[in-house]
Design an enzyme around this catalytic site. Structure first.
Site, short mmCIF file in Angstrom:
data_model
loop_
_atom_site.label_atom_id
_atom_site.label_comp_id
_atom_site.label_asym_id
_atom_site.label_seq_id
_atom_site.Cartn_x
_atom_site.Cartn_y
_atom_site.Cartn_z
N ASP A 1 0.80 -1.23 0.00
CA ASP A 1 0.00 0.00 0.00
C ASP A 1 0.83 1.28 0.00
O ASP A 1 1.99 1.29 0.39
CB ASP A 1 -0.98 0.01 1.18
CG ASP A 1 -0.31 -0.25 2.54
OD1 ASP A 1 0.72 -0.95 2.57
OD2 ASP A 1 -0.82 0.26 3.55
N GLU B 1 -0.69 -2.19 5.16
CA GLU B 1 0.26 -2.14 6.29
C GLU B 1 0.14 -0.82 7.03
O GLU B 1 0.32 -0.76 8.25
CB GLU B 1 1.70 -2.34 5.78
CG GLU B 1 2.71 -2.59 6.90
CD GLU B 1 3.08 -1.37 7.71
OE1 GLU B 1 3.28 -1.51 8.94
OE2 GLU B 1 3.18 -0.27 7.15
ZN LIG Z 1 4.95 3.62 6.33
ZN LIG Z 2 6.38 0.93 5.45
#
Ligand SMILES: [Zn+2]
Ligand SMILES: [Zn+2]
Length: 440
Positions: free
Chosen positions: A118, A176
């Protein structure tokens, strides 16, 4: 004791001198030669992919997608894995997560490698040919590099499948940086949906870009690497009144101001100074109008530490502090703990057995021990299930001005790091499987 130990050591040395017969030594040399030859094959394959790796990273960089919205990235990843002949390619694991297996030609264990996919809601300011095509969204944490390197590893290993002792499980993870409010996501959701099952890996590896480490180098930690993180929200409830008649209300803005300062005293006065702890109130919102005493204030923030006990104690102290500060002014305070990440903890024995591989690939001087970082990582969720090692890929280049930190609008990487990342991770996985294969 000392005399006894010296005696024992002498006996052991004598015994090993007897045991290491010429034949054994020769087979060790053959093993070392095979290892060197394989490392050479990996290096050649990675070097040959240099231009393709740069092109792949630029493609991801130009098409960044926010957490839990990695539709295109995940499609590109899955298509590539299928094209490389990986098996059991599963999509939609934890929203846009992808897992796949590379089953080697020789028996052995299962080892996992994870990359996150991401990007961040940050506007790109760099004037580069691969500038983000999506205004307001940018790969400012280097997850484009992580995804590219892991695909590169899949390609290298797929070309030498017959030499792989066991199975490599590839995990490509969304979100994440944190799922949008109200959504689940990231490592925890992938684990919940079976990413670490059938087959379960016996260890997991991952890497993260690090602009403070120069391209060509690898940074590592033994034990705690990154902090735990806990997001929190606080609601202070008072009573609204006319701004000129504060005695008729309870001013939530004044109480919130006291609360923010009181929370800092947990760090300075109530927790061991030798234990790292950060409590940050990042947002504060309240009130409705300049001449109205605010009836309510909402605040959000984050807490970081490297010690699970400090973490629990700090939450209890935050609750106690907020309730008592609010009570002193006739208000109430509510503390809600939200998303959390555990400490990113590298199993020391796994680090020790892996470091020789890293040193061999980048050179002794280029494997650098780092101090722990306060930012958190949801790779820690995998490490709670299986031992893991999360290391740092140097992407900085001071001479070329590539120095911007994570999550900044001008973050960039030295693309030379892509080949290094592929070489190091491929060798780390191959060597891990070799060391743990039965009969070797
Ligand atoms: Zn980051
Ligand atoms: Zn990262």
């Amino acid at each position: 004791m000392r005399i006894f130990n010296a005696f024992l050591l002498t006996v052991v040395l004598l015994a090993s001198a007897v045991v290491v017969a010429p034949g054994v030594r020769a087979s060790v040399n053959v093993g070392a030669r095979e290892d060197a030859a394989r490392a050479e094959r990996v290096a050649r394959a990675a070097e040959a992919m240099r231009a393709a790796l740069v092109a792949q990273r630029r493609d991801f960089h130009m098409h960044p997608e926010l957490s839990n919205r990695e539709e295109r990235t995940s499609r590109v990843v899955a298509e590539r894995l299928r094209a490389l002949g990986l098996t059991d390619v599963k999509t939609g694991v934890g929203k846009y997560g992808v897992t796949a297996l590379l089953v080697g030609g020789k028996p052995g264990l299962v080892v996992a490698v994870r990359a996150d996919m991401d990007a961040l809601p940050i506007n790109e300011v760099n004037d580069v040919p691969y500038k983000s095509q999506t205004p307001g969204v940018k790969h400012a944490c280097g997850h484009d590099v992580h995804t590219t390197v892991e695909l590169g590893v899949a390609e290298v290993l797929s070309k030498m499948k017959e030499d792989v002792r066991g199975t490599v499980k590839f995990i490509f993870q969304p979100a994440e940086e944190g799922a949008p409010t109200g959504e689940e996501g990231g490592a925890k959701l992938m684990i919940k949906e079976g990413a670490l099952e059938s087959p379960r890996p016996s260890a997991i590896f991952g890497l993260h870009t690090e602009p403070n480490v120069q391209a060509g180098q690898i940074g590592y930690h033994v034990g705690p690497a990154m902090a735990s993180s806990d997001t929190f929200s606080i609601t202070i409830r008072g009573k609204a009144s006319h701004g000129a008649q504060p005695q008729l209300g309870v001013d939530a803005v004044v109480v919130a101001s006291q609360a923010v300062l009181a929370l800092q005293n947990i760090r300075s006065r109530r927790i061991d100074p030798l234990e790292p702890l950060v409590i940050t109130v990042g947002t504060i919102n309240g009130g409705s109008r300049f001449n109205v005493v605010a009836g309510e204030v909402k605040m959000t923030g984050t807490m970081r530490t490297f010690n699970e006990q400090v973490r629990e104690r700090s939450v209890a102290l935050m609750r106690e502090t907020l309730q008592n500060v609010a009570a002193a002014y006739g208000a109430t305070a509510e503390l809600e703990m939200g998303d959390s990440n555990s400490v990113t903890y590298n199993e020391p024995s796994l680090v020790e057995e892996t470091l020789p591989t890293i040193r061999r690939v980048v050179g002794d001087a280029n494997a650098v021990a780092l101090k722990p970082f306060m930012p958190a990582e949801d790779f820690s969720a995998y490490q709670k299930v299986v031992p893991g090692f999360y290391y740092f890929l140097g992407v900085g280049n001071r001479a070329r001005g590539i120095t911007a930190g994570w999550h900044t609008p001008d973050f960039d990487v030295d693309e030379e790091s892509l080949v290094v990342g592929v070489k190091v991770m491929s060798n780390v996985l191959l060597d891990y499987l070799d060391r743990h294969a039965a009969g070797k």
